[in-house]
Design a protein around this motif. Sequence first.
Motif, PDB file in Angstrom:
ATOM      1  N   MET A  13     103.730  11.332  -2.900  1.00 41.93           N
ATOM      2  CA  MET A  13     103.301  10.747  -1.633  1.00 41.93           C
ATOM      3  C   MET A  13     102.660  11.758  -0.686  1.00 41.93           C
ATOM      4  SD  MET A  13     103.913   7.473  -1.716  1.00 41.93           S
ATOM      5  CE  MET A  13     104.071   6.929  -0.036  1.00 41.93           C
ATOM      6  N   THR A  14     103.036  13.007  -0.756  1.00 43.63           N
ATOM      7  CA  THR A  14     102.473  14.003   0.148  1.00 43.63           C
ATOM      8  C   THR A  14     101.013  14.311  -0.164  1.00 43.63           C
ATOM      9  OG1 THR A  14     103.325  15.768  -1.256  1.00 43.63           O
ATOM     10  CG2 THR A  14     104.690  15.090   0.618  1.00 43.63           C
ATOM     11  N   GLN A  15     100.504  13.832  -1.286  1.00 40.01           N
ATOM     12  CA  GLN A  15      99.119  14.096  -1.664  1.00 40.01           C
ATOM     13  C   GLN A  15      98.164  12.953  -1.289  1.00 40.01           C
ATOM     14  OE1 GLN A  15      98.905  15.363  -5.761  1.00 40.01           O
ATOM     15  NE2 GLN A  15     100.617  16.756  -5.510  1.00 40.01           N
ATOM     16  N   PHE A  16      98.653  11.914  -0.624  1.00 37.50           N
ATOM     17  CA  PHE A  16      97.828  10.771  -0.243  1.00 37.50           C
ATOM     18  C   PHE A  16      97.326  10.914   1.180  1.00 37.50           C
ATOM     19  CE2 PHE A  16     100.101   8.998  -3.755  1.00 37.50           C
ATOM     20  CZ  PHE A  16      99.260   8.038  -4.290  1.00 37.50           C
ATOM     21  N   ASN A  17      96.085  10.481   1.419  1.00 35.79           N
ATOM     22  CA  ASN A  17      95.553  10.377   2.777  1.00 35.79           C
ATOM     23  C   ASN A  17      95.713   8.974   3.326  1.00 35.79           C
ATOM     24  OD1 ASN A  17      94.729  13.038   3.026  1.00 35.79           O
ATOM     25  ND2 ASN A  17      92.821  12.616   1.955  1.00 35.79           N
ATOM     26  N   SER A  18      95.854   7.992   2.431  1.00 34.46           N
ATOM     27  CA  SER A  18      96.036   6.615   2.863  1.00 34.46           C
ATOM     28  C   SER A  18      96.644   5.793   1.733  1.00 34.46           C
ATOM     29  CB  SER A  18      94.705   5.996   3.299  1.00 34.46           C
ATOM     30  OG  SER A  18      93.823   5.904   2.202  1.00 34.46           O
ATOM     31  N   ILE A  19      97.182   4.645   2.114  1.00 33.60           N
ATOM     32  CA  ILE A  19      97.698   3.668   1.160  1.00 33.60           C
ATOM     33  C   ILE A  19      96.993   2.356   1.484  1.00 33.60           C
ATOM     34  CG2 ILE A  19      99.715   2.354   0.394  1.00 33.60           C
ATOM     35  CD1 ILE A  19     101.406   4.813   1.202  1.00 33.60           C
ATOM     36  N   ILE A  20      96.449   1.695   0.476  1.00 35.05           N
ATOM     37  CA  ILE A  20      95.744   0.430   0.659  1.00 35.05           C
ATOM     38  C   ILE A  20      96.433  -0.625  -0.200  1.00 35.05           C
ATOM     39  CG2 ILE A  20      93.560  -0.799   0.368  1.00 35.05           C
ATOM     40  CD1 ILE A  20      92.178   1.967   0.667  1.00 35.05           C
ATOM     41  N   ALA A  21      96.717  -1.778   0.417  1.00 34.40           N
ATOM     42  CA  ALA A  21      97.336  -2.883  -0.303  1.00 34.40           C
ATOM     43  C   ALA A  21      96.441  -4.111  -0.190  1.00 34.40           C
ATOM     44  CB  ALA A  21      98.717  -3.197   0.266  1.00 34.40           C
TER      45      ALA A  21
END
Length: 83
Positions: free
Chosen positions: A28-36
């Motif tokens: 999770m620390t490597q994500f800039n965003s989460i899209i659902a």
Amino acid sequence: LGSHSAENGKFCGAINHGSYLRVDRVPMTQFNSIIASVASAGAGGKIEVRLNSPNGTLVGTMDVKVNGKWEEWYQVSLEKPIG
């Protein structure tokens, strides 16, 4: 997970208050965003993103608004959730 007209043929459906989806081995620390991709012909609600457990640290939330269709998907996002 079911298969119908969702992208890649898989989706989570009939989510109720208190339900959760666990995802293992995602850094999770490597994500800039989460899209659902979401749809709601019911009450709508919020998607909470938490670390390590359903009661873990709250990273952020995404609002799911009622669009009146079970299979007419739209996207919600959580920008820069960690870091």
